[in-house]
Design an enzyme around this catalytic site. Structure first.
Site, PDB file in Angstrom:
ATOM      1  N   ASP A 134       0.866  -1.182   0.000  1.00  0.00           N
ATOM      2  CA  ASP A 134       0.000   0.000   0.000  1.00  0.00           C
ATOM      3  C   ASP A 134       0.904   1.234   0.000  1.00  0.00           C
ATOM      4  O   ASP A 134       1.384   1.641  -1.057  1.00  0.00           O
ATOM      5  CB  ASP A 134      -0.937  -0.068   1.206  1.00  0.00           C
ATOM      6  CG  ASP A 134      -1.916   1.088   1.253  1.00  0.00           C
ATOM      7  OD1 ASP A 134      -2.118   1.728   0.209  1.00  0.00           O
ATOM      8  OD2 ASP A 134      -2.488   1.363   2.319  1.00  0.00           O
ATOM      9  N   VAL A 181      -9.506  -3.181   1.037  1.00  0.00           N
ATOM     10  CA  VAL A 181     -10.016  -4.539   0.797  1.00  0.00           C
ATOM     11  C   VAL A 181      -9.801  -5.414   2.036  1.00  0.00           C
ATOM     12  O   VAL A 181      -8.950  -5.125   2.876  1.00  0.00           O
ATOM     13  CB  VAL A 181      -9.326  -5.195  -0.423  1.00  0.00           C
ATOM     14  CG1 VAL A 181      -9.681  -4.453  -1.706  1.00  0.00           C
ATOM     15  CG2 VAL A 181      -7.804  -5.235  -0.254  1.00  0.00           C
ATOM     16  N   ASP A 231      -7.472  -7.677   7.067  1.00  0.00           N
ATOM     17  CA  ASP A 231      -8.519  -7.402   8.055  1.00  0.00           C
ATOM     18  C   ASP A 231      -9.042  -5.978   7.983  1.00  0.00           C
ATOM     19  O   ASP A 231      -8.404  -5.079   7.433  1.00  0.00           O
ATOM     20  CB  ASP A 231      -7.956  -7.600   9.469  1.00  0.00           C
ATOM     21  CG  ASP A 231      -6.961  -6.494   9.844  1.00  0.00           C
ATOM     22  OD1 ASP A 231      -5.968  -6.327   9.117  1.00  0.00           O
ATOM     23  OD2 ASP A 231      -7.201  -5.772  10.832  1.00  0.00           O
TER      24      ASP A 231
END
Ligand code: IMP
Ligand code: MG
Length: 196
Positions: free
Chosen positions: A102, A152, A158
Site C-alpha cells: 500500500d 479490501v 482485516d
C-alpha cells in the site's frame, strides 16, 4: 460475515491459480540457493500457507510481526515491530512475503531490518499491489495482482481484525466501515452486548 461485503474482487480459485504461477517463478529463481522466507504477520498467514506449499524447495520459514494501521483504513505512517527476536538471515537469501503493498512503509521497514542482519539478498513478494503514488521508493519483486486504491479485506487482510478468514478478496460496504470507525475500539454493532 458475507453480507458485510459490497463486492468480491478476487475469488479463491483466481487467487490460487495465480499462486501456481508465482510459486513456479520463485522455485526457478531460488533453486540451489539458501532461502529463508519471512512472512509479515498477521496479514500474510493465508498467502504464506497457500504459496509455500507450492514451492518444492528446502526453504526456511520465519515470521515478523508488524503493524502500521492501528484500527483505521489508512496507514498511520508508523511501522512497529512486535517480536523480540529477529529472523536469522545472515548468509542466506531473504524473501519477504506480505499481503499487500500500500504505502510501502511496511516492506521498506522490514527489508531495511533484514538487510542490516547480513542477508545475501532481500526480495519481496506481495499478493496485492495498490495502484497509487508512493512516497516510499520500494516496489515488490513478485506481485499477485494489481488492484485499485481502495480498502479490501479477506484472505488474511482485516478491517479491525475481522474478515481475515474470508477465502476471497472483497470490498466492504461503506456502512460497515463507517460503523466500525464510529464504534468503540474492538466492538462492532452486532457484538455490542444488549443491556438486558
Ligand atoms: P503499507 O505499509 O502501507 O504498504 O501497508 C501494508 C500493511 O497495511 C499491509 O500489510 C496490511 O496489513 C495493511 N493494509 C494496507 N492496505 C490494506 C487494505 O486495503 N486492507 C487491509 N489492510 C491493508
Ligand atoms: Mg494488517
Amino acid at each position: 460475515m458475507f453480507r458485510d461485503l459490497a463486492r468480491t474482487l478476487l475469488h479463491e480459485s483466481t487467487i490460487l491459480a495465480r499462486l501456481d504461477e508465482i510459486a513456479a517463478r520463485i522455485t526457478d529463481d531460488y533453486r540451489g540457493k539458501d532461502l529463508t522466507v519471512i512472512a509479515v504477520l498477521n496479514g500474510s498467514f493465508m498467502f504464506m500457507g497457500d504459496l509455500l506449499r507450492r514451492i518444492p524447495l528446502p526453504l526456511r520459514v520465519d515470521c515478523v510481526s508488524v503493524a502500521s494501521y492501528h484500527g483505521g483504513t489508512e496507514s498511520s505512517g508508523r511501522v512497529t515491530f512486535d517480536q523480540i527476536s529477529l529472523p536469522d538471515v545472515a548468509g542466506r537469501h531473504a524473501l519477504i512475503l506480505d499481503d499487500i503493498l500500500d504505502s510501502g512503509l511496511t516492506l521498506e521497514a522490514v527489508a531495511a531490518k533484514l538487510g542490516g542482519l547480513g542477508a545475501l539478498s532481500v526480495k519481496t513478494c506481495v499478493l496485492l499491489r495498490k495502484r497509487k503514488e508512493r512516497t516510499v521508493a520500494i516496489d515488490a519483486d513478485y506481485v499477485g495482482f494489481d488492484i485499485g486504491d481502495e480498502f479490501v479485506v479477506g484472505y488474511g487482510l482485516d478491517f479491525q481484525e475481522k474478515y481475515r478468514n474470508l477465502p476471497c478478496i472483497a470490498v466492504l460496504h461503506p456502512d460497515v466501515i463507517r460503523a466500525g470507525l464510529d464504534a468503540p475500539a474492538g466492538a462492532s454493532p452486532e457484538e455490542v452486548p444488549s443491556p438486558s
